[in-house]
Design a protein around this motif. Sequence first.
Motif, PDB file in Angstrom:
ATOM      1  N   ALA A  18     -13.072 -14.716  21.543  1.00 25.26           N
ATOM      2  CA  ALA A  18     -13.120 -13.251  21.533  1.00 25.26           C
ATOM      3  C   ALA A  18     -12.494 -12.687  22.802  1.00 25.26           C
ATOM      4  O   ALA A  18     -12.617 -13.264  23.885  1.00 25.26           O
ATOM      5  CB  ALA A  18     -14.563 -12.774  21.420  1.00 25.26           C
ATOM      6  N   THR A  68     -16.678  -8.263  15.288  1.00 32.73           N
ATOM      7  CA  THR A  68     -15.606  -8.993  14.605  1.00 32.73           C
ATOM      8  C   THR A  68     -14.911  -8.106  13.581  1.00 32.73           C
ATOM      9  O   THR A  68     -15.436  -7.082  13.164  1.00 32.73           O
ATOM     10  CB  THR A  68     -16.141 -10.253  13.899  1.00 32.73           C
ATOM     11  OG1 THR A  68     -17.142  -9.859  12.968  1.00 32.73           O
ATOM     12  CG2 THR A  68     -16.722 -11.231  14.890  1.00 32.73           C
ATOM     13  N   ALA A 109     -11.856 -10.300  17.218  1.00 32.52           N
ATOM     14  CA  ALA A 109     -13.202 -10.478  17.785  1.00 32.52           C
ATOM     15  C   ALA A 109     -13.185 -10.010  19.234  1.00 32.52           C
ATOM     16  O   ALA A 109     -12.245 -10.303  19.967  1.00 32.52           O
ATOM     17  CB  ALA A 109     -13.633 -11.950  17.709  1.00 32.52           C
TER      18      ALA A 109
END
Lengths: 79, 79, 79, 79, 79
Positions: free
Chosen positions: E36, E52, E67
């Motif tokens: 992420a 997400t 993400a």
Amino acid sequence: MKIGTVTGSVWATRKASCLMGQTFLVISTGDEDLVAADQVGAGKGDKVLLVTGTVASRFCMEAPIDAAVVAILDSEKQP
Amino acid sequence: MKIGTVTGSVWATRKASCLMGQTFLVISTGDEDLVAADQVGAGKGDKVLLVTGTVASRFCMEAPIDAAVVAILDSEKQP
Amino acid sequence: MKIGTVTGSVWATRKASCLMGQTFLVISTGDEDLVAADQVGAGKGDKVLLVTGTVASRFCMEAPIDAAVVAILDSEKQP
Amino acid sequence: MKIGTVTGSVWATRKASCLMGQTFLVISTGDEDLVAADQVGAGKGDKVLLVTGTVASRFCMEAPIDAAVVAILDSEKQP
Amino acid sequence: MKIGTVTGSVWATRKASCLMGQTFLVISTGDEDLVAADQVGAGKGDKVLLVTGTVASRFCMEAPIDAAVVAILDSEKQP
């Protein structure tokens, strides 16, 4: 995208009007069965490439479709 | 899209105002139970086609819906 | 994003016209195999970063792609 | 949409500025625990309707939220 | 949103140009490991809130990110 095999199709007389004229195939990915709009004329037994999610609707003039068959695979090769 | 069976419905008095007037069905896909807005007048026991994700909201005038019943299946055939 | 390993590629002569010119790699994430458009020239055995969903199509001029390889990893370190 | 039960909430002092003022509840769907923005004043033990994905952000003035509680269920009935 | 723990980070010299300047953390949610983009300066061991899907890209000036870490959790309390 996912790779799947066409196992059949579905018919629906009662459906949302924006789905008129779409062909819906049943696709097995091994893990699950999905129903997808056909964009390439796939038939039973064909190994196909499956697009899912919002982008699938771009193949179908923005109809509310969340899965589409976009290619029939020739073969899988090693690069 | 996924194939599921209508198993019931849910009621909510306290809800976001943009959901007023929607009918919510409980759909079993075999793997899981989902709640979906009904666009075709499906009833308990009907085998239906279920659209999920952002595209589902297009059936509902852009209401914040992530699942919608868009067709009642006649039958599954082999192509 | 997910981390995966390139295991091969797929060819399709019959496909939606908007997919012309895309290279499609098969990526194993450990849990599943996905097919993704290649944006960085990855080859078999490369450990790559995989973007999925609608945002993947932004790498590909809005083509209807739901997965793209966007980076080849150097290594995983502890921060 | 999914049905879940409120099991708690989370606090974060250090967060993206666009999340200021949001209340985040922990929701158990049986299969997994999710954190969702609350739009209806739900409390611990309430059975709620959960919207996930991009559409959840429409409840929250387009804040980058991927899950929202949008209704408190009265009951589940058979149609 | 999901709750996860930062377990490391990844580096990529060869990547799509629109990803330049992003920091990528590896996050364990218990069920799976995700990569992420970091928006809050999280470090190894921090318990974080993870967004997400398409909405994650809104934190990153519409870069093709699926993400993002959007908050560092203080604690989990009961409402």
